[in-house]
Motif scaffolding. Structure first.
Motif, PDB file in Angstrom:
ATOM      1  N   SER A  54       0.837  -1.205   0.000  1.00 21.72           N
ATOM      2  CA  SER A  54       0.000   0.000   0.000  1.00 21.72           C
ATOM      3  C   SER A  54       0.869   1.251   0.000  1.00 21.72           C
ATOM      4  CB  SER A  54      -0.917   0.004   1.227  1.00 21.72           C
ATOM      5  OG  SER A  54      -1.791  -1.103   1.225  1.00 21.72           O
ATOM      6  N   GLY A  55       1.912   1.249   0.821  1.00 19.57           N
ATOM      7  CA  GLY A  55       2.799   2.397   0.899  1.00 19.57           C
ATOM      8  C   GLY A  55       3.518   2.668  -0.404  1.00 19.57           C
ATOM      9  N   VAL A  58       1.217   4.239  -2.947  1.00 16.83           N
ATOM     10  CA  VAL A  58       0.984   5.652  -2.647  1.00 16.83           C
ATOM     11  C   VAL A  58       2.205   6.490  -3.018  1.00 16.83           C
ATOM     12  CG1 VAL A  58       0.567   7.334  -0.809  1.00 16.83           C
ATOM     13  CG2 VAL A  58      -0.675   5.165  -0.819  1.00 16.83           C
ATOM     14  N   VAL A  59       3.390   6.041  -2.617  1.00 18.07           N
ATOM     15  CA  VAL A  59       4.620   6.805  -2.865  1.00 18.07           C
ATOM     16  C   VAL A  59       4.856   7.010  -4.354  1.00 18.07           C
ATOM     17  CG1 VAL A  59       7.143   6.689  -2.715  1.00 18.07           C
ATOM     18  CG2 VAL A  59       5.754   6.192  -0.704  1.00 18.07           C
ATOM     19  N   HIS A  70      -4.003   9.912  -2.769  1.00 19.75           N
ATOM     20  CA  HIS A  70      -4.260   8.528  -3.155  1.00 19.75           C
ATOM     21  C   HIS A  70      -5.140   7.911  -2.071  1.00 19.75           C
ATOM     22  CE1 HIS A  70      -3.802   4.317  -4.293  1.00 19.75           C
ATOM     23  NE2 HIS A  70      -3.276   4.730  -5.442  1.00 19.75           N
ATOM     24  N   ALA A  73      -3.829   5.945   1.064  1.00 21.33           N
ATOM     25  CA  ALA A  73      -3.169   6.638   2.174  1.00 21.33           C
ATOM     26  C   ALA A  73      -4.122   6.854   3.337  1.00 21.33           C
ATOM     27  CB  ALA A  73      -2.611   7.982   1.693  1.00 21.33           C
ATOM     28  N   ASP A 145      -0.272  12.774   1.612  1.00 17.15           N
ATOM     29  CA  ASP A 145      -0.466  11.337   1.363  1.00 17.15           C
ATOM     30  C   ASP A 145       0.864  10.640   1.081  1.00 17.15           C
ATOM     31  OD1 ASP A 145      -3.129  11.870   1.659  1.00 17.15           O
ATOM     32  OD2 ASP A 145      -3.751  10.937  -0.222  1.00 17.15           O
ATOM     33  N   GLY A 149       2.296   7.255   2.942  1.00 18.82           N
ATOM     34  CA  GLY A 149       2.759   6.073   2.217  1.00 18.82           C
ATOM     35  C   GLY A 149       4.163   5.667   2.623  1.00 18.82           C
ATOM     36  N   THR A 153       5.685   1.933   4.390  1.00 24.01           N
ATOM     37  CA  THR A 153       6.761   1.072   3.899  1.00 24.01           C
ATOM     38  C   THR A 153       7.748   0.675   4.990  1.00 24.01           C
ATOM     39  OG1 THR A 153       8.205   2.930   3.265  1.00 24.01           O
ATOM     40  CG2 THR A 153       6.623   2.148   1.613  1.00 24.01           C
TER      41      THR A 153
END
Length: 258
Positions: A54-55, A58-59, A70, A73, A145, A149, A153
């Motif tokens: 997920s991170g 988003v990144v 996103h 986030a 966001d 993200g 991570t």
């Protein structure tokens, strides 16, 4: 929000229960404690993979580190609420199964001993629930966001940490796999839990045209405070990991795990 919280509330305890029961059948010689400990570490790894993926999404989706949005986030933060509550309880169960006091599962003395031994992890969980969740969902507004993200991570090292504990539990701490995994723990923990914070400052500075060392003076004070609270336990845990790594790579195959 309610759907996400409900699904996560069923997912993590359900995986834990199924994992413990499945291991009990697949490994009949294992004790209940063995099954509980391995299952808890499996669930931690599952959550870590979900958070890391997920991170990263988003990144890599947010080219503007301040304004780009996103949905993950905000949505994945709701997953963390039931997970942190579950994980605190799972940590207590693991502590109880490893302790010598097997008669009083939920006694006050057992709970006090758990809080004493795992106080840093418990404080870490409470801090996420009480501080980071409100900040991430409400107080930051529509901004940042990308940085949320980045924080997701940080979980990348968790599967390797969990595997290391399982290998020790299975008395495989002197194998090549354990040494390779130990190296991966050092690399992933340092990269995603220590270097992560300079990376976030650098990303903001690059976009704003600021040198890295000037960034802390151009962002809100509470951001620096929050980052300090987040990185402090990471530095402590990294010190412990380095000490264990020194023993691991400095020990001979016949030496015993301390």
């Amino acid at each position: 929000m309610l759907r996400t919280v409900s699904v996560a509330s069923l997912l993590f305890p359900g995986l834990f229960a199924l994992g413990a029961a499945g291991l009990g059948r697949a490994r009949p010689r294992w004790t209940v404690a063995d099954c509980v400990l391995v299952s808890a570490r499996f669930v931690s790894s599952v959550q870590a993979v979900l958070a890391t993926v997920s991170g990263l999404i988003v990144v890599f989706s947010c080219t503007d580190v301040i304004t780009h949005r996103h949905w993950l986030a905000r949505e994945y933060v709701w997953v963390l609420i039931p997970y942190m509550i579950y994980d605190t309880f799972a940590m207590y169960l693991c502590h109880w199964h490893k302790s010598n006091n097997q008669d009083q599962k939920y006694s006050l003395s057992s709970v006090k001993d758990f809080l004493r031994r795992e106080r840093l992890m418990v404080v870490h969980h409470v801090f996420i629930l009480v501080v980071l969740v409100p900040v991430a969902q409400y107080l930051r507004g529509e901004l940042g966001d990308f940085f949320v993200g980045c924080i997701f991570t940080a979980e990348l090292s968790t599967p390797f940490v969990s595997l290391g504990k399982v290998l020790i539990q299975l008395k495989l701490q002197h194998t090549l796999l354990h040494k390779v995994n130990g190296g991966l723990i050092l690399v992933t923990f340092f990269t995603c839990r220590i270097l992560l914070f300079p990376f976030m400052y650098w990303s903001y500075g690059r976009q704003q045209g600021l040198p890295l060392l000037q960034v802390p003076f151009h962002i809100p004070f509470f951001c620096n405070v929050a980052n300090a609270f987040l990185i402090a336990p990471q530095l402590y845990w990294f010190t412990l990991i380095c000490k264990k790594g020194a023993r691991l790579f400095g020990s001979s195959p016949g030496s015993k795990e301390r």
